[in-house]
Motif scaffolding. Structure first.
Motif, PDB file in Angstrom:
ATOM      1  N   CYS A 173      -6.933   1.811   4.792  1.00  0.00           N
ATOM      2  CA  CYS A 173      -6.430   3.271   4.340  1.00  0.00           C
ATOM      3  C   CYS A 173      -7.672   4.091   4.226  1.00  0.00           C
ATOM      4  O   CYS A 173      -8.191   5.012   4.076  1.00  0.00           O
ATOM      5  CB  CYS A 173      -5.201   3.196   3.666  1.00  0.00           C
ATOM      6  SG  CYS A 173      -3.683   2.599   4.359  1.00  0.00           S
ATOM      7  N   CYS A 213       0.674  -1.047  -0.098  1.00  0.00           N
ATOM      8  CA  CYS A 213       0.204  -0.167  -0.110  1.00  0.00           C
ATOM      9  C   CYS A 213       0.882   0.777   0.560  1.00  0.00           C
ATOM     10  O   CYS A 213       2.214   1.700   0.544  1.00  0.00           O
ATOM     11  CB  CYS A 213      -1.100   0.318   1.566  1.00  0.00           C
ATOM     12  SG  CYS A 213      -1.836   1.732   1.285  1.00  0.00           S
ATOM     13  N   ARG A 217       0.485   3.981   1.042  1.00  0.00           N
ATOM     14  CA  ARG A 217       0.750   5.224   2.447  1.00  0.00           C
ATOM     15  C   ARG A 217       1.110   4.907   3.763  1.00  0.00           C
ATOM     16  O   ARG A 217       1.822   5.340   4.209  1.00  0.00           O
ATOM     17  CB  ARG A 217      -1.036   5.071   2.599  1.00  0.00           C
ATOM     18  CG  ARG A 217      -1.231   6.341   3.605  1.00  0.00           C
ATOM     19  CD  ARG A 217      -2.835   6.962   3.674  1.00  0.00           C
ATOM     20  NE  ARG A 217      -3.047   7.909   4.769  1.00  0.00           N
ATOM     21  CZ  ARG A 217      -2.730   7.359   6.073  1.00  0.00           C
ATOM     22  NH1 ARG A 217      -2.877   6.012   6.114  1.00  0.00           N
ATOM     23  NH2 ARG A 217      -3.163   7.729   7.171  1.00  0.00           N
ATOM     24  N   LEU A 225      -4.950   2.017  -2.539  1.00  0.00           N
ATOM     25  CA  LEU A 225      -5.009   2.072  -1.219  1.00  0.00           C
ATOM     26  C   LEU A 225      -5.720   0.516  -0.862  1.00  0.00           C
ATOM     27  O   LEU A 225      -6.211   0.435  -1.501  1.00  0.00           O
ATOM     28  CB  LEU A 225      -5.731   2.906  -0.845  1.00  0.00           C
ATOM     29  CG  LEU A 225      -5.580   4.476  -1.572  1.00  0.00           C
ATOM     30  CD1 LEU A 225      -6.046   5.312  -0.824  1.00  0.00           C
ATOM     31  CD2 LEU A 225      -4.235   5.113  -0.018  1.00  0.00           C
TER      32      LEU A 225
END
Length: 318
Positions: A34, A6, A8, A30
């Protein structure tokens, strides 16, 4: 996608086997956690491109490459409105131009090229062809319904067949056990020769096996749309057309080389033409390239047209 992380939180499938990657219209992925965190209120911005997004527009990412995922989604949305068929056009050229226009729209939206004008073009097309689009959606809906009905029926038929096979196997085991017990009883209490008894039971077992090998009668199921589906014709949906025309007869192609007759493939191998030619690699062989065919083609091209004489030259000489 085991090593895909991912962007993030940097969580990977290796660290979390239940990880689900989600993607929206912008094409940036994502993980599900998240998405729940960033879009808790139902809307928010993409962490990478800052485009406003909605939570209900996220879907599970199927492809590792986000660009491919984005193109697949755009293609699905565009083809929902650009749903004309070849029979809707007067000529094949017009249909090909229509398909080329669709591919241009998909390419522009996928690569963020002239997005505003492209979306305006789509909206204008939807206004000008509203009736045709609705008709095409109805036609697609019927086709999809028939396909889903067919797949569902095939699934039920496969499950029923598996159940039948299990019952048949259990029945065969019971028969074999009974036959074995009967054979033992016959050998213990009968005065007949043991060899004859074994032969008799073996013959009976053979006959029973041949009887069980006979194919069951075809079960034909009829769809609500009128299409019939059965074991006998699972791979065909429409009857084959009958053609009473004469059978095709192959006529060998005769090529005039207008020069010396090139050697055959056997002569190329036997006469040593390929002794001084590089042998093909494994990759070239997998691609259909072999040394003997390349050599034969080069010889044919070199000899083709050697006896050709220009007409202008003949006129000058005469």
């Amino acid at each position: 996608m085991d090593d895909f992380a991912c962007p993030r939180c940097r969580t990977t499938k290796f660290q979390n086997p239940s990880l689900k990657m989600m993607v929206n219209v912008c094409g940036h992925g994502l993980c599900e956690s998240c998405v729940e965190l960033l879009f808790l209120k139902g809307s928010g911005n993409c962490p990478e491109c800052k485009i406003p997004l909605r939570r209900n527009n996220f879907r599970v990412q199927l492809f590792e490459d986000a660009a491919v995922e984005k193109e697949v989604d755009i293609r699905r949305r565009v083809l929902r409105d650009f749903n004309k068929k070849e029979e809707d056009f007067a000529s094949l050229r017009e249909y090909n131009d229509y398909l080329e226009e669709i591919e241009t729209i998909i390419y522009n939206l996928t690569n963020n090229i002239d997005v505003i004008n492209t979306n305006k073009k789509i909206e204008q097309y939807k206004k000008d062809n509203r009736e045709q689009i609705q008709k095409g959606k109805g036609r697609m809906g019927r086709d999809e319904y028939e396909l889903e009905e067919m797949l569902e029926l095939e699934k039920h038929m496969n499950e029923a067949r598996k159940h039948e096979i299990l019952l048949e196997e259990a029945e065969v085991k019971k028969k074999r056990l009974k036959r074995k017990e009967a054979l033992i009883d016959e050998l213990m209490f009968s005065n007949t020769d043991a060899k004859n008894i074994v032969q008799t039971f073996a013959q009976q077992a053979k006959e029973e096996e041949e009887e069980t090998r006979k194919p069951p009668p075809p079960k034909v199921t009829k769809f609500s749309s009128g299409i019939e589906f059965g074991r006998k014709s699972q791979s065909t949906f429409l009857p084959l057309p009958m053609d009473d025309s004469p059978m095709y007869e192959y006529t060998p192609i005769v090529v005039d080389p207008n020069g010396p007759q090139p050697p055959s493939e056997e002569e190329v191998m036997q006469e040593g033409f390929i002794n001084h030619i590089r042998t093909e690699t494994e990759q070239e062989k997998a691609g259909g390239f072999t040394t003997n065919i390349a050599c034969l083609r080069a010889l044919q091209e070199s000899m083709m047209g050697l006896y050709h004489v220009s007409r202008n030259l003949v006129r000058k000489v005469s």
